[in-house]
Scaffold this motif. Structure first.
Motif, PDB file in Angstrom:
ATOM      1  N   TRP A  76       2.712   5.193   4.112  1.00 34.87           N
ATOM      2  CA  TRP A  76       1.997   4.286   3.216  1.00 34.87           C
ATOM      3  C   TRP A  76       2.038   4.794   1.779  1.00 34.87           C
ATOM      4  CZ3 TRP A  76      -3.960   3.034   3.378  1.00 34.87           C
ATOM      5  CH2 TRP A  76      -4.174   1.818   2.731  1.00 34.87           C
ATOM      6  N   MET A  77       1.795   6.098   1.590  1.00 32.14           N
ATOM      7  CA  MET A  77       1.793   6.657   0.243  1.00 32.14           C
ATOM      8  C   MET A  77       3.190   6.642  -0.375  1.00 32.14           C
ATOM      9  SD  MET A  77      -0.908   9.847   0.128  1.00 32.14           S
ATOM     10  CE  MET A  77       0.136  10.907   1.139  1.00 32.14           C
ATOM     11  N   SER A  78       4.211   6.897   0.440  1.00 34.92           N
ATOM     12  CA  SER A  78       5.574   6.936  -0.096  1.00 34.92           C
ATOM     13  C   SER A  78       6.085   5.551  -0.494  1.00 34.92           C
ATOM     14  CB  SER A  78       6.526   7.557   0.923  1.00 34.92           C
ATOM     15  OG  SER A  78       6.664   6.711   2.059  1.00 34.92           O
ATOM     16  N   SER A  79       5.504   4.510   0.089  1.00 30.34           N
ATOM     17  CA  SER A  79       5.967   3.147  -0.186  1.00 30.34           C
ATOM     18  C   SER A  79       5.125   2.429  -1.229  1.00 30.34           C
ATOM     19  CB  SER A  79       5.971   2.322   1.102  1.00 30.34           C
ATOM     20  OG  SER A  79       4.655   2.220   1.640  1.00 30.34           O
ATOM     21  N   ASN A  80       4.014   3.028  -1.652  1.00 31.07           N
ATOM     22  CA  ASN A  80       3.120   2.355  -2.589  1.00 31.07           C
ATOM     23  C   ASN A  80       2.526   3.387  -3.555  1.00 31.07           C
ATOM     24  OD1 ASN A  80       0.710   1.098  -3.752  1.00 31.07           O
ATOM     25  ND2 ASN A  80       1.032  -0.539  -2.252  1.00 31.07           N
ATOM     26  N   ALA A  81       2.899   3.284  -4.817  1.00 36.87           N
ATOM     27  CA  ALA A  81       2.443   4.254  -5.822  1.00 36.87           C
ATOM     28  C   ALA A  81       0.930   4.190  -6.013  1.00 36.87           C
ATOM     29  CB  ALA A  81       3.152   4.006  -7.147  1.00 36.87           C
ATOM     30  N   TYR A  82       0.361   2.986  -5.947  1.00 38.67           N
ATOM     31  CA  TYR A  82      -1.085   2.849  -6.122  1.00 38.67           C
ATOM     32  C   TYR A  82      -1.834   3.576  -5.005  1.00 38.67           C
ATOM     33  CZ  TYR A  82      -5.717   0.718  -6.413  1.00 38.67           C
ATOM     34  OH  TYR A  82      -7.070   0.520  -6.487  1.00 38.67           O
ATOM     35  N   VAL A  83      -1.374   3.374  -3.773  1.00 40.82           N
ATOM     36  CA  VAL A  83      -1.993   4.043  -2.627  1.00 40.82           C
ATOM     37  C   VAL A  83      -1.834   5.559  -2.760  1.00 40.82           C
ATOM     38  CG1 VAL A  83      -1.870   4.354  -0.126  1.00 40.82           C
ATOM     39  CG2 VAL A  83      -1.668   2.071  -1.107  1.00 40.82           C
ATOM     40  N   ARG A  84      -0.646   5.999  -3.194  1.00 38.53           N
ATOM     41  CA  ARG A  84      -0.408   7.429  -3.365  1.00 38.53           C
ATOM     42  C   ARG A  84      -1.391   8.030  -4.378  1.00 38.53           C
ATOM     43  NH1 ARG A  84       4.449   7.066  -4.642  1.00 38.53           N
ATOM     44  NH2 ARG A  84       4.305   7.114  -6.913  1.00 38.53           N
ATOM     45  N   ASN A  85      -1.536   7.399  -5.514  1.00 28.87           N
ATOM     46  CA  ASN A  85      -2.430   7.929  -6.550  1.00 28.87           C
ATOM     47  C   ASN A  85      -3.884   7.903  -6.109  1.00 28.87           C
ATOM     48  OD1 ASN A  85      -0.226   8.312  -8.255  1.00 28.87           O
ATOM     49  ND2 ASN A  85      -0.429   6.272  -9.165  1.00 28.87           N
ATOM     50  N   ALA A  86      -4.232   6.949  -5.245  1.00 25.61           N
ATOM     51  CA  ALA A  86      -5.612   6.828  -4.788  1.00 25.61           C
ATOM     52  C   ALA A  86      -5.932   7.815  -3.668  1.00 25.61           C
ATOM     53  CB  ALA A  86      -5.884   5.399  -4.330  1.00 25.61           C
ATOM     54  N   LEU A  87      -4.987   7.998  -2.726  1.00 26.92           N
ATOM     55  CA  LEU A  87      -5.273   8.785  -1.530  1.00 26.92           C
ATOM     56  C   LEU A  87      -4.978  10.278  -1.680  1.00 26.92           C
ATOM     57  CD1 LEU A  87      -4.081   6.591   1.493  1.00 26.92           C
ATOM     58  CD2 LEU A  87      -6.396   6.956   0.626  1.00 26.92           C
ATOM     59  N   TYR A  88      -3.973  10.613  -2.474  1.00 29.33           N
ATOM     60  CA  TYR A  88      -3.566  12.022  -2.533  1.00 29.33           C
ATOM     61  C   TYR A  88      -4.712  12.945  -2.962  1.00 29.33           C
ATOM     62  CZ  TYR A  88       0.014  15.624  -2.433  1.00 29.33           C
ATOM     63  OH  TYR A  88       0.759  16.716  -2.090  1.00 29.33           O
ATOM     64  N   PRO A  89      -5.470  12.597  -4.016  1.00 31.14           N
ATOM     65  CA  PRO A  89      -6.605  13.470  -4.380  1.00 31.14           C
ATOM     66  C   PRO A  89      -7.655  13.568  -3.279  1.00 31.14           C
ATOM     67  CG  PRO A  89      -6.057  11.979  -6.185  1.00 31.14           C
ATOM     68  CD  PRO A  89      -5.297  11.498  -4.984  1.00 31.14           C
ATOM     69  N   ILE A  90      -7.839  12.463  -2.527  1.00 29.38           N
ATOM     70  CA  ILE A  90      -8.811  12.492  -1.441  1.00 29.38           C
ATOM     71  C   ILE A  90      -8.343  13.429  -0.333  1.00 29.38           C
ATOM     72  CG2 ILE A  90      -9.945  11.092   0.332  1.00 29.38           C
ATOM     73  CD1 ILE A  90      -9.780   8.725  -1.559  1.00 29.38           C
TER      74      ILE A  90
END
Length: 246
Positions: A76-90
């Protein structure tokens, strides 16, 4: 012969431990390796038939959930930059909280059931799988992906035939870390709140000042971790034979 140095180091370490334990002569604090082996043999039926299956079940359920959850989040993170920026810090923040502080909370939520221990195991193991798989999926070359597109490949083809193969080594690297951490997670969960399991048995032996009894289940947990690592390494070598030729 390539493992001879490892065997030698282990023998030297165990010898020093054995001599040191005999010199201290306080088995309730520091039992010798021989005392631990003898205790493990003495308790083999209780440990292997009653407590080992429960701990193994916790480890396997935790790993299955972590593999599914970690891989899904990584994709999910690799396919969507918004999701990556939102989830990675969490994801990073989730590892900053001491697990030993959360384990009692899981016991409050799930009681002394198996799921409180599974939750601890998942919390520890899903992170390396997620991060390593994400790094693997993100390591693809954009120029190669554009070449695939010009040759008529779909995004599904690029994912399955290009990104997945280059991500597999990263996935297995994370899984190797996860399987060893899963043993720790299960033991911590059982240590803090359980009615059976190797971690629970170790804690019970500590209340009886039985040093060898404390180390006996730890010895079995160590063997479980080594066995799981070997299994993952074997599967990796079977699935990624092309890497062994390089």
């Amino acid at each position: 012969m390539k493992n001879a140095s490892t065997v030698l180091i282990v023998i030297v370490f165990l010898t020093i431990w054995e001599i040191g334990a005999r010199l201290i002569d306080k088995s309730f604090i520091l039992p010798s390796p021989i005392q631990i082996l003898l205790k493990s043999w003495e308790l083999k039926e209780v440990l292997l038939l009653k407590h080992l299956p429960i701990t193994l079940l916790i480890i396997l359920i935790g790993l299955i959930i972590s593999i599914g959850l970690g891989t899904a989040i990584a994709i999910w993170m690799s396919s969507n930059a918004y999701v990556r920026n939102a989830l990675y810090p969490i994801l990073i923040a989730s590892q900053m909280i001491p697990v030993i502080a959360l384990a009692p909370i899981f016991v409050l939520w799930f009681g002394y059931t198996i799921w409180s221990k599974v939750a601890v195991t998942v919390l520890i193991t899903f992170f390396p799988i997620t991060v390593n798989t994400f790094d693997g999926l993100s390591s693809g070359n954009k120029e190669n992906e554009e070449l695939f597109l010009t040759m008529g490949a779909t995004k599904k083809d690029i994912f399955l035939k290009y990104l997945v193969p280059i991500a597999l080594p990263h996935f297995f690297s994370g899984l190797k870390v996860a399987v060893t951490l899963s043993v720790i997670g299960a033991a911590i969960g059982e240590w803090l709140g359980a009615q059976a399991g190797l971690g629970y048995f170790s804690r019970r032996m500590m209340t009886q000042f039985d040093g060898a009894g404390v180390f006996a289940p730890i010895f079995i947990l160590t063997l479980i971790g080594i066995s799981l690592f070997i299994c993952v390494n074997f599967i990796e070598n079977r699935m990624i034979r092309w890497r062994l030729k390089n």
